[in-house]
Design a protein around this motif. Structure first.
Motif, PDB file in Angstrom:
ATOM      1  N   ALA A 319       7.347  39.746   9.311  1.00 38.90           N
ATOM      2  CA  ALA A 319       6.431  40.088  10.395  1.00 38.90           C
ATOM      3  C   ALA A 319       5.435  38.969  10.629  1.00 38.90           C
ATOM      4  O   ALA A 319       5.047  38.253   9.707  1.00 38.90           O
ATOM      5  N   ASP A 320       5.067  38.841  11.908  1.00 42.56           N
ATOM      6  CA  ASP A 320       3.877  38.068  12.218  1.00 42.56           C
ATOM      7  C   ASP A 320       2.680  38.871  11.723  1.00 42.56           C
ATOM      8  O   ASP A 320       2.629  40.085  11.872  1.00 42.56           O
ATOM      9  N   ALA A 321       1.744  38.219  11.128  1.00 44.89           N
ATOM     10  CA  ALA A 321       0.527  38.888  10.690  1.00 44.89           C
ATOM     11  C   ALA A 321      -0.663  38.110  11.223  1.00 44.89           C
ATOM     12  O   ALA A 321      -0.569  36.905  11.458  1.00 44.89           O
ATOM     13  N   PRO A 322      -1.776  38.787  11.407  1.00 40.36           N
ATOM     14  CA  PRO A 322      -2.952  38.050  11.883  1.00 40.36           C
ATOM     15  C   PRO A 322      -3.495  37.078  10.842  1.00 40.36           C
ATOM     16  O   PRO A 322      -4.378  36.287  11.136  1.00 40.36           O
ATOM     17  N   ALA A 323      -2.958  37.164   9.612  1.00 42.24           N
ATOM     18  CA  ALA A 323      -3.441  36.280   8.548  1.00 42.24           C
ATOM     19  C   ALA A 323      -2.267  35.845   7.683  1.00 42.24           C
ATOM     20  O   ALA A 323      -1.238  36.506   7.620  1.00 42.24           O
ATOM     21  N   PHE A 324      -2.455  34.707   7.011  1.00 43.31           N
ATOM     22  CA  PHE A 324      -1.511  34.276   5.981  1.00 43.31           C
ATOM     23  C   PHE A 324      -2.292  33.528   4.924  1.00 43.31           C
ATOM     24  O   PHE A 324      -3.485  33.220   5.101  1.00 43.31           O
ATOM     25  N   GLY A 325      -1.635  33.251   3.801  1.00 44.78           N
ATOM     26  CA  GLY A 325      -2.329  32.642   2.686  1.00 44.78           C
ATOM     27  C   GLY A 325      -1.833  31.251   2.376  1.00 44.78           C
ATOM     28  O   GLY A 325      -0.674  30.898   2.630  1.00 44.78           O
ATOM     29  N   LEU A 326      -2.710  30.443   1.826  1.00 46.13           N
ATOM     30  CA  LEU A 326      -2.398  29.106   1.323  1.00 46.13           C
ATOM     31  C   LEU A 326      -2.889  29.034  -0.111  1.00 46.13           C
ATOM     32  O   LEU A 326      -4.022  29.419  -0.407  1.00 46.13           O
ATOM     33  N   ASP A 327      -2.017  28.533  -0.999  1.00 44.78           N
ATOM     34  CA  ASP A 327      -2.397  28.467  -2.407  1.00 44.78           C
ATOM     35  C   ASP A 327      -1.770  27.249  -3.049  1.00 44.78           C
ATOM     36  O   ASP A 327      -1.455  26.270  -2.369  1.00 44.78           O
ATOM     37  N   THR A 328      -1.566  27.311  -4.349  1.00 41.47           N
ATOM     38  CA  THR A 328      -1.028  26.157  -5.066  1.00 41.47           C
ATOM     39  C   THR A 328       0.360  25.774  -4.579  1.00 41.47           C
ATOM     40  O   THR A 328       0.774  24.623  -4.752  1.00 41.47           O
ATOM     41  N   ALA A 329       1.086  26.720  -3.973  1.00 35.77           N
ATOM     42  CA  ALA A 329       2.410  26.379  -3.437  1.00 35.77           C
ATOM     43  C   ALA A 329       2.301  25.358  -2.314  1.00 35.77           C
ATOM     44  O   ALA A 329       3.237  24.603  -2.051  1.00 35.77           O
ATOM     45  N   GLN A 330       1.158  25.318  -1.634  1.00 35.82           N
ATOM     46  CA  GLN A 330       0.925  24.322  -0.582  1.00 35.82           C
ATOM     47  C   GLN A 330       0.038  23.183  -1.092  1.00 35.82           C
ATOM     48  O   GLN A 330      -0.490  22.407  -0.310  1.00 35.82           O
ATOM     49  N   GLY A 331      -0.101  23.064  -2.408  1.00 38.98           N
ATOM     50  CA  GLY A 331      -0.823  21.941  -2.984  1.00 38.98           C
ATOM     51  C   GLY A 331      -2.274  22.201  -3.304  1.00 38.98           C
ATOM     52  O   GLY A 331      -2.975  21.288  -3.753  1.00 38.98           O
ATOM     53  N   LEU A 332      -2.782  23.423  -3.083  1.00 40.71           N
ATOM     54  CA  LEU A 332      -4.170  23.719  -3.404  1.00 40.71           C
ATOM     55  C   LEU A 332      -4.388  23.530  -4.902  1.00 40.71           C
ATOM     56  O   LEU A 332      -3.599  24.011  -5.721  1.00 40.71           O
ATOM     57  N   ASP A 357     -10.176  19.549  -2.241  1.00 42.67           N
ATOM     58  CA  ASP A 357      -8.942  19.225  -1.530  1.00 42.67           C
ATOM     59  C   ASP A 357      -9.243  19.109  -0.048  1.00 42.67           C
ATOM     60  O   ASP A 357     -10.239  19.647   0.449  1.00 42.67           O
ATOM     61  N   ARG A 358      -8.318  18.425   0.668  1.00 41.41           N
ATOM     62  CA  ARG A 358      -8.379  18.424   2.125  1.00 41.41           C
ATOM     63  C   ARG A 358      -7.002  18.788   2.657  1.00 41.41           C
ATOM     64  O   ARG A 358      -5.973  18.490   2.047  1.00 41.41           O
ATOM     65  N   TRP A 359      -6.988  19.426   3.816  1.00 41.39           N
ATOM     66  CA  TRP A 359      -5.757  19.919   4.436  1.00 41.39           C
ATOM     67  C   TRP A 359      -5.186  18.839   5.335  1.00 41.39           C
ATOM     68  O   TRP A 359      -5.886  18.274   6.174  1.00 41.39           O
ATOM     69  N   ARG A 360      -3.876  18.583   5.142  1.00 40.77           N
ATOM     70  CA  ARG A 360      -3.212  17.549   5.912  1.00 40.77           C
ATOM     71  C   ARG A 360      -2.204  18.120   6.913  1.00 40.77           C
ATOM     72  O   ARG A 360      -1.240  17.461   7.266  1.00 40.77           O
ATOM     73  N   GLY A 361      -2.419  19.332   7.380  1.00 37.77           N
ATOM     74  CA  GLY A 361      -1.556  19.918   8.407  1.00 37.77           C
ATOM     75  C   GLY A 361      -0.458  20.788   7.860  1.00 37.77           C
ATOM     76  O   GLY A 361      -0.093  21.799   8.461  1.00 37.77           O
ATOM     77  N   ASP A 362       0.103  20.417   6.701  1.00 34.45           N
ATOM     78  CA  ASP A 362       1.129  21.247   6.088  1.00 34.45           C
ATOM     79  C   ASP A 362       0.941  21.372   4.583  1.00 34.45           C
ATOM     80  O   ASP A 362       1.576  22.199   3.941  1.00 34.45           O
ATOM     81  N   ARG A 363       0.049  20.533   4.004  1.00 32.88           N
ATOM     82  CA  ARG A 363      -0.199  20.589   2.571  1.00 32.88           C
ATOM     83  C   ARG A 363      -1.626  20.136   2.285  1.00 32.88           C
ATOM     84  O   ARG A 363      -2.262  19.458   3.097  1.00 32.88           O
ATOM     85  N   PHE A 364      -2.107  20.531   1.099  1.00 37.08           N
ATOM     86  CA  PHE A 364      -3.382  20.036   0.619  1.00 37.08           C
ATOM     87  C   PHE A 364      -3.153  18.745  -0.181  1.00 37.08           C
ATOM     88  O   PHE A 364      -2.107  18.566  -0.809  1.00 37.08           O
ATOM     89  N   GLU A 365      -4.152  17.910  -0.153  1.00 33.41           N
ATOM     90  CA  GLU A 365      -4.142  16.759  -1.034  1.00 33.41           C
ATOM     91  C   GLU A 365      -5.508  16.659  -1.706  1.00 33.41           C
ATOM     92  O   GLU A 365      -6.542  16.974  -1.102  1.00 33.41           O
ATOM     93  N   PRO A 366      -5.542  16.236  -2.968  1.00 35.17           N
ATOM     94  CA  PRO A 366      -6.827  16.178  -3.673  1.00 35.17           C
ATOM     95  C   PRO A 366      -7.701  15.049  -3.145  1.00 35.17           C
ATOM     96  O   PRO A 366      -7.225  14.005  -2.717  1.00 35.17           O
ATOM     97  N   VAL A 367      -9.015  15.288  -3.181  1.00 34.13           N
ATOM     98  CA  VAL A 367      -9.997  14.266  -2.846  1.00 34.13           C
ATOM     99  C   VAL A 367     -10.596  13.779  -4.161  1.00 34.13           C
ATOM    100  O   VAL A 367     -11.278  14.542  -4.854  1.00 34.13           O
ATOM    101  N   PRO A 368     -10.362  12.524  -4.553  1.00 29.22           N
ATOM    102  CA  PRO A 368     -10.867  12.044  -5.853  1.00 29.22           C
ATOM    103  C   PRO A 368     -12.388  12.028  -5.879  1.00 29.22           C
ATOM    104  O   PRO A 368     -13.049  11.630  -4.914  1.00 29.22           O
ATOM    105  N   LEU A 369     -12.946  12.483  -7.002  1.00 26.78           N
ATOM    106  CA  LEU A 369     -14.389  12.455  -7.188  1.00 26.78           C
ATOM    107  C   LEU A 369     -14.813  11.347  -8.149  1.00 26.78           C
ATOM    108  O   LEU A 369     -16.006  11.222  -8.474  1.00 26.78           O
ATOM    109  N   HIS A 370     -13.850  10.558  -8.643  1.00 26.11           N
ATOM    110  CA  HIS A 370     -14.120   9.320  -9.382  1.00 26.11           C
ATOM    111  C   HIS A 370     -15.186   9.485 -10.461  1.00 26.11           C
ATOM    112  O   HIS A 370     -16.285   8.917 -10.391  1.00 26.11           O
ATOM    113  N   GLY A 371     -14.858  10.274 -11.460  1.00 27.93           N
ATOM    114  CA  GLY A 371     -15.753  10.410 -12.599  1.00 27.93           C
ATOM    115  C   GLY A 371     -16.778  11.510 -12.459  1.00 27.93           C
ATOM    116  O   GLY A 371     -17.506  11.803 -13.419  1.00 27.93           O
ATOM    117  N   PHE A 372     -16.886  12.119 -11.299  1.00 30.80           N
ATOM    118  CA  PHE A 372     -17.824  13.220 -11.099  1.00 30.80           C
ATOM    119  C   PHE A 372     -17.072  14.551 -11.000  1.00 30.80           C
ATOM    120  O   PHE A 372     -17.518  15.466 -10.317  1.00 30.80           O
TER     121      PHE A 372
END
Length: 982
Positions: A319-332, A357-372
């Motif tokens: 079904a189409d739903a008004p919501a869907f989820g994003l989690d580690t399967a999409q790189g979170l 993380d930041r969203w790249r349209g189809d997956r998340f990618e980590p944002v490095p915090l470089h020691g923090f």
């Protein structure tokens, strides 16, 4: 010109409105299959068997499922099974295929007993197929009216005159026939384990070898809207167009084929999963998205545009739903996000327990915090195009837009704490830092300024920072609210100074200057200097609200531990004006496609909109992405409603015909359902019995109406359904199901009875006159005897007066007892209980011995009365009283009936801990000791208790009020419990 994804969705919504009650659009092709909601039903939910072979939809809108253990009808909430036991004489077992025939009858192909037919509620067998015990696999109706039947050995043809013909005589190779397709002028296409064949004008042609398919197993056939033929089998799926060689679409073994209304091709594959072939290529719904088991031939699109598929593991709805989820399967990086921010450059950032993380349209990618590296709790856009990041233990971090070095601001720089929950950079270049230990402002020149909500007091927990319309700032605190103005003024609203709540989480200021505040007590609206509170009493499902946002349509979105709520702000004005009693709230949760109904809050921002206007929210199981337009549109689709059953005094009657009820009928039960498979639990109902009910009865999501002692005369039951939230007065042309009834009057209200009664009355009057005449004569004769007897009576009168005195004393004692006791339970009444309480308080204060006071309330007592009658309710009251007096730790004289189902218990000599222990044992004993009703059945109940201990200075009214408050808390926490502390 190709539409972008947002435009395609908008077009889909337009189709919903234009189609109205007709066909719904297909699954939105703009969605990736990972954004669809996959829901499963198994034997645990009422399926006859987990191996689902077939699925179809009848003319009324019900789904029919074929399995090894018979068939089942599905209304979205419940399965009704049909098999050899429920349909005597009809061998409905091993259902391999279901065909909705041209006359809207349903044909069920069985594994051993031929074809079974269902038409207008009547089951029958197609006798020729049953006599041959055909093991049916597939069915198709040809344009000439004949019924084609595929079996495990060959194909058969049942003519309208009842003649059964085998295709063995036409040299069809023996083998299972899995698929049949009427190809019009091309004849009947036959897909079998020997290949693809066509039968036309009495001649059989091997189409498979002609088109290069050879003799491969063919399991599914589909004629697409463009005229092409799709063939699915052991070697994959192939497209046949014109005279061109077959073109392969897929290599996996294909069990089923479907083209939806949007033109997407769906293929059920034997290895498990559904493959969608559309403009963007191939996508698969498999076990990672909740689709389990090997696909079968069951694949169907229903009237709502939902996809239904059967596997070895059950029935699945796509079904189409008004919501869907994003989690580690999409790189979170972690499934427990805390904060989400959309940057002006369009990037969506998500902070979570393991970083950013930041969203790249189809997956998340980590944002490095470089020691923090740290848990990220807050995000804010920097004026230089970079990003501010609030952490759990590293303070505030600045990530420059050019990717340069990260700069930290922490306690050594003057920040109140390293734990940062909110950040905001104002137009003047000041960075506001909200921490667990107060608020700080870092000026453009680097100077750090501490800002306290109460000068001289420790800093408050800052939960959120939100922009004000004038360039100022709203500060949400754990103990109130503040507002900073650009002219450096600071307004403070604190609980001790009249703030109508404990703390705040978020603030949204709209264009007209109205501020909406999410608090622990509900939604606050600050307008013209006045606060107005809207909480559960106003219709909100939950009082604690973490985030307040406004979508493109002007609707408010409120996020809580019980989902996301959508409300029209105009309803708030209607409540204030007295034009509306409660809010109509659209609730979205896990059933709507969110990964969890628990939204996360207390850090900011706890959600944001993306560039398409979709709402991104952090939840306990990942990021929820909500389409506000789809959420609004789903509630505007009409819901067809059906009356499923009718009972009169427990006797089943047909719900499709008019019934005349006998005069002795006492109880009528009507069950109904709204056929909305996208969100069946979101359907709301109202009904009325015309001739009995004066107005509609709001049934919420209950699907049963019960009537007792209906009045004589014609009656009409009407029921309507709509999707929540529903404003019945605003709806037009609501689908209505009706049922005509007539209640016959009792004999004493019928004409013949009135005539007999009139004759009897005349005879009685004549007899009365004769009796009065004879009585007069007898009275004269008796008068003399009376005078003689009067003297004797006077002597006996003295004895009678003495006896009357004794009876008077007894009556006074009885009246005194009744004045202080409850007739039903025999316990002290409220008046006596309050007197005993005052006496116990005086004694406890004089002696110093502890005294506890408890209020006990029977849970859901109104439901017991409504469902079983007041006699059963009285039985339950006496039963609970008996259990209390038998408990041993409380004297019977220390128990009083305080209200309808509420009792006051005095526990002198018991401290609070000891009293709570005894009371919990009493709660457990009551649950485990059901009452025996008059009919011998057992009925259990639970109780909730609030208990308080007398402290020096407490009055009887105060300790009772304290116990009452804790009783209310016991109700709020789920009932069936004891609350001894606030």
């Amino acid at each position: 010109m190709k539409l972008n994804r947002f435009a395609e969705r908008l077009l889909g919504l337009v189709l919903v409105f234009s189609l109205g009650s007709g066909a719904a659009p297909a699954l939105d092709p703009a969605h990736r299959v990972s954004e669809y909601l996959v829901t499963a039903w198994t034997m645990e939910d009422g399926l006859p068997h987990n191996l689902v072979h077939a699925v179809s939809q009848d003319r009324d809108g019900y789904l029919w499922i074929g399995s090894w253990e018979g068939a089942a009808r599905f209304n979205g909430r419940h399965f009704t099974a049909f098999d050899e036991r429920s349909i005597p004489g009809i061998p409905l077992a091993g259902v391999r295929t279901i065909l909705r025939d041209t006359d809207d009858a349903l044909l069920f192909g069985t594994a051993q007993h031929g074809v079974v037919r269902l038409a207008d509620g009547v089951w029958s067998r197609l006798e020729p197929t049953g006599e041959r015990r055909l093991r049916v696999i597939s069915l198709a109706r040809a344009h000439d009216g004949s019924l084609w039947i595929g079996t495990d050995r060959s194909a058969w043809r049942l003519w309208p005159d009842g003649r059964l013909e085998s295709l063995d005589g036409h040299d069809l190779p023996q083998g299972s026939v899995y698929a049949l397709l009427d190809a019009g002028e091309d004849g009947m296409l036959i897909g079998s384990e020997r290949g693809l064949f066509a039968f036309r004008d009495g001649r059989l042609v091997d189409r498979g070898r002609e088109r290069g398919l050879g003799g491969t197993h063919i399991r599914a056939l589909l004629r697409r809207e463009d005229g092409s033929l799709v063939v699915g089998g052991d070697h994959g799926a192939f497209v046949l167009e014109g005279d061109a060689p077959a073109r392969r679409l897929l290599s996996e073994q294909v069990e089923s084929l479907l083209e939806d209304r949007d033109g997407a091709l769906w293929l059920g594959i034997s290895t498990g999963g559904l493959v969608r072939h559309h403009r963007d290529g191939l996508e698969t719904i498999d076990a990672s998205l909740g689709f389990q088991g090997r696909s079968s031939q069951a694949l169907m699109e229903d009237r709502e545009g939902l996809l239904w598929a059967g596997t070895t593991n059950g029935l699945y709805r796509i079904a189409d739903a008004p919501a869907f989820g994003l989690d580690t399967a999409q790189g979170l990086g972690d499934n427990y996000p805390r904060t989400i921010l959309r940057h002006d450059d369009g990037t969506l950032y998500v902070g979570h327990a393991r970083g950013l993380d930041r969203w790249r349209g189809d997956r998340f990618e980590p944002v490095p915090l470089h020691g923090f590296d740290s848990s990220v709790l807050a995000l804010a856009q920097a004026r230089d195009g970079g990003l501010w990041v609030g952490t759990y233990d590293r303070g505030a971090l600045h990530l420059p837009a050019d990717g340069g070095g990260i700069r930290a601001i922490s306690t050594e720089h003057g920040s109140p704490a390293r734990h940062v929950r909110a950040l905001y950079e104002t137009d003047d270049g000041s960075l506001w830092i909200g921490t667990t230990n107060g608020l700080a402002r870092r000026h453009p020149d680097g100077r750090m300024e501490r800002i306290d909500d109460q000068p001289g007091q420790p800093g408050s927990f800052v939960r959120g920072l939100a922009p004000a319309r004038d360039g100022g700032l709203w500060i949400a605190l754990a103990n109130g609210l503040m507002r900073w103005h650009p002219d450096e003024r600071m307004q403070r609203w604190l609980p001790e100074s009249g703030f109508p709540g404990i703390g705040s989480f978020d603030v949204l200021e709209t264009g007209d200057g109205t501020a909406f505040i999410g608090t622990e007590h509900g939604l606050l609206r600050l307008r013209d200097g006045r606060f107005t509170l809207y909480d559960r009493r106003a219709g909100l499902p939950n009082d604690t609200l973490f985030r307040v946002l406004e979508d493109r349509q002007g609707a408010l979105w409120l996020c809580s531990n019980r989902g996301a709520f959508r409300i029209d702000p105009a309803q708030l004005d209607e409540i204030d004006a007295g034009q509306r009693g409660t809010l109509s709230v659209d609730v979205l949760g896990q059933a709507s496609g969110m990964p969890s109904s628990q939204c996360n809050g207390g850090s900011g921002p706890a959600g944001d909109f993306d560039g398409e206007g979709r709402l991104w929210l952090p939840t306990a199981l990942g990021v929820a992405v909500i389409d506000p337009e789809a959420a609004a549109a789903r509630n505007r689709v009409p819901v067809p409603v059906r009356i499923e059953s009718l009972q009169a005094d427990a006797q089943p009657l047909s719900p499709t015909t008019r019934h005349v009820l006998a005069p002795s009928t006492r109880r009528v039960v009507v069950r109904y359902v709204g056929l909305h498979f996208r969100d069946p639990l979101g359907v709301r109902y109202r009904y009325r019995m015309a001739g009995f009910d004066h107005d509609w009865v709001d049934a919420d999501n209950d699907t049963e109406a019960v009537f007792t002692n209906l009045p004589p005369g014609p009656l009409r039951f009407e029921v309507q359904a709509a999707m929540a939230p529903v404003d019945w007065d605003a709806l037009r042309d609501i689908p209505t199901a009706t049922l005509e009834l007539e209640q016959l009057p009792p004999y004493w209200r019928q004409p013949w009875f009135f005539a007999l009664a009139l004759l009897g009355l005349a005879a009685a009057i004549l007899a009365l006159l004769a009796w009065r005449s004879a009585s007069y004569r007898r009275r004269q004769a008796a008068l003399t005897r009376i005078i003689e007897e009067r003297t004797h009576e006077l002597s006996a009168k003295n004895d009678a007066l003495q006896q009357a005195g004794r009876e008077r004393d007894s009556l006074l004692r009885q009246l005194a007892w009744q004045a202080t006791h409850d007739d039903l339970t025999g316990l002290a009444n409220r008046r006596a209980g309050e007197a005993r309480l005052a006496q116990a308080v005086r004694a406890a204060k004089a002696s110093g011995v502890p005294l506890c006071v408890a209020l006990l309330d029977i849970d859901h007592f109104k439901r017991i009365n409504d469902a079983h009658g007041h006699e059963v309710g009285d039985t339950m009251l006496r039963h609970v009283c008996a259990l209390m007096t038998q408990a041993g730790f409380v004297a019977p004289d220390d128990i009083a009936r305080y209200g309808g189902e509420e009792f006051l218990l005095l526990l002198p000599g018991l401290a609070l801990d000891t009293a709570a222990t005894h009371l919990r044992a009493l709660v457990s004993g009551i649950v485990q000791s059901p009452a025996t009703l008059a009919d011998g059945s057992l009925l259990a109940c639970s109780v909730s208790i609030g208990v308080a201990q007398l402290r020096p200075g407490d009055t009887p009214d105060f300790i009772v009020a304290q116990a009452d408050r804790r009783l209310y808390q016991a109700k709020e926490r789920g009932r069936g419990r004891v609350v001894a502390e606030d």
